[in-house]
Design a protein around this motif. Structure first.
Motif, PDB file in Angstrom:
ATOM      1  N   MET A 181       0.824  -1.216   0.000  1.00  0.00           N
ATOM      2  CA  MET A 181       0.000   0.000   0.000  1.00  0.00           C
ATOM      3  C   MET A 181       0.853   1.258   0.000  1.00  0.00           C
ATOM      4  N   GLU A 182       2.065   1.182   0.551  1.00  0.00           N
ATOM      5  CA  GLU A 182       2.947   2.338   0.527  1.00  0.00           C
ATOM      6  C   GLU A 182       3.563   2.545  -0.848  1.00  0.00           C
ATOM      7  N   LEU A 183       3.521   1.516  -1.692  1.00  0.00           N
ATOM      8  CA  LEU A 183       4.016   1.662  -3.058  1.00  0.00           C
ATOM      9  C   LEU A 183       2.939   2.141  -4.018  1.00  0.00           C
ATOM     10  N   LEU A 184       1.678   2.101  -3.591  1.00  0.00           N
ATOM     11  CA  LEU A 184       0.594   2.508  -4.479  1.00  0.00           C
ATOM     12  C   LEU A 184       0.713   3.966  -4.930  1.00  0.00           C
ATOM     13  N   PRO A 185       1.038   4.931  -4.048  1.00  0.00           N
ATOM     14  CA  PRO A 185       1.176   6.317  -4.544  1.00  0.00           C
ATOM     15  C   PRO A 185       2.224   6.445  -5.647  1.00  0.00           C
ATOM     16  N   GLN A 186       3.343   5.736  -5.501  1.00  0.00           N
ATOM     17  CA  GLN A 186       4.385   5.818  -6.518  1.00  0.00           C
ATOM     18  C   GLN A 186       3.928   5.174  -7.826  1.00  0.00           C
ATOM     19  N   TRP A 187       3.219   4.053  -7.720  1.00  0.00           N
ATOM     20  CA  TRP A 187       2.705   3.407  -8.928  1.00  0.00           C
ATOM     21  C   TRP A 187       1.730   4.346  -9.653  1.00  0.00           C
ATOM     22  N   LEU A 188       0.848   5.004  -8.906  1.00  0.00           N
ATOM     23  CA  LEU A 188      -0.116   5.918  -9.526  1.00  0.00           C
ATOM     24  C   LEU A 188       0.598   7.088 -10.202  1.00  0.00           C
ATOM     25  N   ALA A 189       1.643   7.604  -9.561  1.00  0.00           N
ATOM     26  CA  ALA A 189       2.387   8.714 -10.172  1.00  0.00           C
ATOM     27  C   ALA A 189       3.009   8.280 -11.490  1.00  0.00           C
TER      28      ALA A 189
ATOM     29  N   GLU B 141       2.070   9.659 -15.188  1.00  0.00           N
ATOM     30  CA  GLU B 141       3.136  10.237 -16.011  1.00  0.00           C
ATOM     31  C   GLU B 141       3.145   9.624 -17.414  1.00  0.00           C
ATOM     32  N   ARG B 142       2.834   8.353 -17.480  1.00  0.00           N
ATOM     33  CA  ARG B 142       2.840   7.665 -18.764  1.00  0.00           C
ATOM     34  C   ARG B 142       1.510   7.753 -19.491  1.00  0.00           C
ATOM     35  N   GLY B 143       0.505   8.335 -18.863  1.00  0.00           N
ATOM     36  CA  GLY B 143      -0.741   8.634 -19.551  1.00  0.00           C
ATOM     37  C   GLY B 143      -1.671   7.471 -19.773  1.00  0.00           C
ATOM     38  N   PHE B 144      -1.667   6.469 -18.885  1.00  0.00           N
ATOM     39  CA  PHE B 144      -2.539   5.314 -19.053  1.00  0.00           C
ATOM     40  C   PHE B 144      -3.900   5.553 -18.401  1.00  0.00           C
ATOM     41  N   ALA B 145      -4.909   4.814 -18.891  1.00  0.00           N
ATOM     42  CA  ALA B 145      -6.249   4.835 -18.305  1.00  0.00           C
ATOM     43  C   ALA B 145      -6.388   3.674 -17.324  1.00  0.00           C
ATOM     44  N   ALA B 146      -7.209   3.871 -16.310  1.00  0.00           N
ATOM     45  CA  ALA B 146      -7.419   2.826 -15.314  1.00  0.00           C
ATOM     46  C   ALA B 146      -8.314   1.726 -15.874  1.00  0.00           C
ATOM     47  N   PRO B 147      -8.044   0.460 -15.554  1.00  0.00           N
ATOM     48  CA  PRO B 147      -8.958  -0.623 -15.957  1.00  0.00           C
ATOM     49  C   PRO B 147     -10.305  -0.436 -15.265  1.00  0.00           C
ATOM     50  N   PRO B 148     -11.422  -0.535 -15.980  1.00  0.00           N
ATOM     51  CA  PRO B 148     -12.734  -0.324 -15.342  1.00  0.00           C
ATOM     52  C   PRO B 148     -12.959  -1.229 -14.144  1.00  0.00           C
ATOM     53  N   GLU B 149     -12.486  -2.483 -14.209  1.00  0.00           N
ATOM     54  CA  GLU B 149     -12.737  -3.401 -13.104  1.00  0.00           C
ATOM     55  C   GLU B 149     -11.965  -3.034 -11.844  1.00  0.00           C
ATOM     56  N   ALA B 150     -10.936  -2.176 -11.954  1.00  0.00           N
ATOM     57  CA  ALA B 150     -10.142  -1.778 -10.787  1.00  0.00           C
ATOM     58  C   ALA B 150     -10.691  -0.531 -10.104  1.00  0.00           C
ATOM     59  N   LEU B 151     -11.653   0.142 -10.727  1.00  0.00           N
ATOM     60  CA  LEU B 151     -12.107   1.424 -10.194  1.00  0.00           C
ATOM     61  C   LEU B 151     -12.740   1.318  -8.803  1.00  0.00           C
ATOM     62  N   PRO B 152     -13.596   0.340  -8.500  1.00  0.00           N
ATOM     63  CA  PRO B 152     -14.151   0.290  -7.138  1.00  0.00           C
ATOM     64  C   PRO B 152     -13.080   0.185  -6.062  1.00  0.00           C
ATOM     65  N   ALA B 153     -12.116  -0.712  -6.250  1.00  0.00           N
ATOM     66  CA  ALA B 153     -11.051  -0.851  -5.247  1.00  0.00           C
ATOM     67  C   ALA B 153     -10.191   0.412  -5.179  1.00  0.00           C
ATOM     68  N   LEU B 154      -9.965   1.038  -6.317  1.00  0.00           N
ATOM     69  CA  LEU B 154      -9.157   2.259  -6.337  1.00  0.00           C
ATOM     70  C   LEU B 154      -9.873   3.385  -5.588  1.00  0.00           C
ATOM     71  N   LEU B 155     -11.175   3.513  -5.793  1.00  0.00           N
ATOM     72  CA  LEU B 155     -11.932   4.551  -5.098  1.00  0.00           C
ATOM     73  C   LEU B 155     -12.022   4.249  -3.602  1.00  0.00           C
ATOM     74  N   ASP B 156     -12.138   2.993  -3.240  1.00  0.00           N
ATOM     75  CA  ASP B 156     -12.150   2.645  -1.821  1.00  0.00           C
ATOM     76  C   ASP B 156     -10.821   3.004  -1.162  1.00  0.00           C
ATOM     77  N   ALA B 157      -9.718   2.740  -1.862  1.00  0.00           N
ATOM     78  CA  ALA B 157      -8.403   3.089  -1.309  1.00  0.00           C
ATOM     79  C   ALA B 157      -8.272   4.597  -1.152  1.00  0.00           C
ATOM     80  N   ALA B 158      -8.731   5.359  -2.142  1.00  0.00           N
ATOM     81  CA  ALA B 158      -8.650   6.817  -2.067  1.00  0.00           C
ATOM     82  C   ALA B 158      -9.579   7.368  -1.003  1.00  0.00           C
ATOM     83  N   ARG B 159     -10.685   6.688  -0.769  1.00  0.00           N
ATOM     84  CA  ARG B 159     -11.600   7.143   0.283  1.00  0.00           C
ATOM     85  C   ARG B 159     -10.931   7.076   1.651  1.00  0.00           C
ATOM     86  N   GLY B 160     -10.148   6.026   1.881  1.00  0.00           N
ATOM     87  CA  GLY B 160      -9.504   5.859   3.177  1.00  0.00           C
ATOM     88  C   GLY B 160      -8.222   6.646   3.345  1.00  0.00           C
TER      89      GLY B 160
END
Length: 546
Positions: A111-119, A123-142
């Motif tokens: 989880m401490e590597l997630l901010p770096q992965w997102l950066a 930077e590389r301009g990729f779109a998020a996989p639709p199936e990952a969005l719920p977990a991604l939003l839950d992580a950002a909520r917390g």
């Protein structure tokens, strides 16, 4: 044949509400006549409740279908490479716990590597996989620190989902206008959102507009300024820090007469960051009148005559008259005047000396700490690199501080005004001279990944602490920073440190195995970060037509 109505005391005629009441009270406290007595009553009640539940559901008439929601806006960015998508799923689904006794083992904290992965993904301009969005939003909520990068990566689909799930509404508050910010040329829609939007939407709108068109943002703010609440005026005024310029001075001068003390203080702080403003000139005139060079002593010495009163003009310009507990009034007033005065005004007052020469002058009557602390705050506020260097002094200076830096917090703030390379070099020199005991706060202001000299200095200092048998847990904070900030190319160099060192009589009990675990975790994490970078690949080409 005509059906006969059921008797009131039979189970079929019992209202649903009565069944619920008996279930809540319990059949041992209340056994109605339509239930068998004794031990069979609970079973019969549950059977009856099951039958009535089926009847209630079967008897519902289907309601008209609601209109389907509009599809989410298209995301033109390229999809993630398959390996990177799998890595994202791993980072979102795994959160290793910390073992007891303060030991984390050798597994990386994903989880401490997630901010770096997102950066990297942004930077590389990729779109998020639709199936990952719920977990991604839950992580950002917390974790609020994840939200900017997570929402940028999630794109328009995140806002679409946030409108359907109240748990993710933070995404709407984090985007100007809830993700529906009007285009810059649609002034009517911007004005409508400003006048009718929620407070969070208005703050986000003003901030976004200020970043693009500072004058338009300021003009929008003036349309409702007089009717805003004091706490709202303070938040809106804070947006002027972005692209602050001389054109903001008339508005800020008016805010000096605001009925809220906090608003007045913020306006004065912003004006003092403009060296050519009228307020900066007034504060310079007051401050330099309090300081002079006495040449009658054995060497030129700064002498201070602090203000004897805080008049109405000083108060209007942001000087707080009442000091905090433990501070004298005169020193409190002097510090506020000196930090608000343009730093360029001191050279003329003190004999044309450079910042380094001014800072090196002795100060009479124990005023040195107060004066230098005020100059530190001024250098940070005015982003003056020359004064910051002078106040920091050489990193090898005795007592782990330069001639003007009064605390680690002040040094960290002064370092933030310097360029990334110079900042890293200074902190590397500081660690080489003083070790890691006071370096944690300074490392936090360095750009990541750490430059090679800084990374080597941190690793060398950790190795020295390891060989000295130092108490290992006191370096856990620096080790955690190294996992996130050290350049992954250092992993090979660290392999030699992953073994358990020989323990001497002076070694803390268990220190050797802890250091081995910590360095194993560090090398594993660095290699994982290298793999993350490789999986995300190079920056993809822009998909938009030229």
């Amino acid at each position: 044949m005509r059906a006969t109505a059921a008797a009131p005391d039979t189970p079929a005629a019992v209202p649903w509400e009565e069944v619920v009441t008996v279930a809540l009270l319990g059949t041992d406290r209340r056994t109605p006549p339509w239930l068998p007595p004794g031990r069979e009553a609970p079973r019969a009640l549950l059977d009856l409740a099951a039958v009535k539940t089926v009847r209630r559901r079967a008897g519902l008439r289907p309601a008209p279908a609601k209109p389907r929601p509009e599809p989410a806006a298209a995301d033109p960015r390229p999809p993630l490479p398959p390996a990177a998508a799998r890595r994202l799923a791993m980072l979102l689904s795994n959160r290793p716990g910390t073992a007891g006794g303060g030991r984390r083992g050798t597994a990386p904290d994903l989880m401490e590597l997630l901010p770096q992965w997102l950066a990297l993904a942004n930077e590389r301009g990729f779109a998020a996989p639709p199936e990952a969005l719920p977990a991604l939003l839950d992580a950002a909520r917390g974790r609020t620190d994840l939200r900017p990068a997570a929402l940028a990566f999630a794109g328009p689909r995140a806002l679409w989902l946030a409108r359907l799930n109240a748990d993710w509404r933070f995404a709407l508050r984090s985007a100007p206008g809830g993700g529906s910010e009007p285009p810059p040329d649609e002034t009517d829609r911007i004005r409508q959102l400003w006048q009718e939007g929620l407070f969070a939407e208005r703050v986000a709108l003003l901030g976004a507009l200020r970043a693009r068109r500072p004058a338009a943002a300021r003009a929008l703010l003036t349309t409702t300024w007089a009717t805003e609440r004091a706490e709202d005026r303070l938040m809106f005024l804070d947006s002027l820090r972005t692209r602050l310029g001389s054109a903001d001075e008339p508005f800020l001068e008016q805010a000096l007469s605001d009925r809220s003390r906090n608003v007045r203080a913020t306006a004065a702080e912003l004006l003092s960051a403009l060296p050519d403003s009228a307020l900066a000139g007034r504060m310079a005139e007051r401050a330099v009148a309090c300081v002079a060079v006495d040449r009658t002593r054995g060497e030129p010495t700064i002498v201070v005559e602090a203000p004897h009163q805080c008049d109405a003009g000083m108060e209007r310009d942001g000087v707080v008259p009442k000091p905090p507990a433990g501070r004298g009034e005169r020193s409190w007033w002097l510090g506020q005047l000196a930090e608000a005065a343009p730093l360029g005004s001191w050279a003329a007052r003190l004999g044309g000396r450079t910042p380094e020469e001014i800072v090196a002058l002795p100060v009479a009557d124990d005023w040195r700490g107060e004066l230098h602390a005020a100059w530190c705050r001024a250098a940070v506020r005015q982003r003056d690199t020359g004064w910051s260097r002078a106040l920091l002094g050489p990193p090898s200076a005795p007592d782990a501080g330069g001639p003007g830096a009064v605390s680690l917090a002040e040094r960290a703030k002064l370092l933030s005004t310097l360029g990334a390379e110079e900042r890293a070099d200074w902190v590397a020199g500081f660690i080489a001279a003083h070790g890691l005991s006071e370096a944690f706060q300074l490392l936090g202001v360095c750009a990541t990944p750490w430059a090679a000299p800084l990374g080597r200095a941190v690793v060398d200092a950790l190795n020295i602490a390891r060989d000295a048998g130092s108490y290992p847990w006191s370096f856990s904070g620096v080790m955690g920073l190294a996992e996130r900030c050290l350049d992954p190319v250092e992993a090979t160099r660290l392999d030699a440190l992953t073994g358990i060192p020989d323990e001497t009589e002076d070694t803390s009990p268990g220190a050797g195995s802890y250091w081995a675990e910590a360095f194993q975790r560090l090398t594993t994490t660095l290699r994982l970060r290298a793999a993350m970078q490789e999986e995300l690949g190079a920056v993809p080409p822009d998909p938009r037509p030229v």
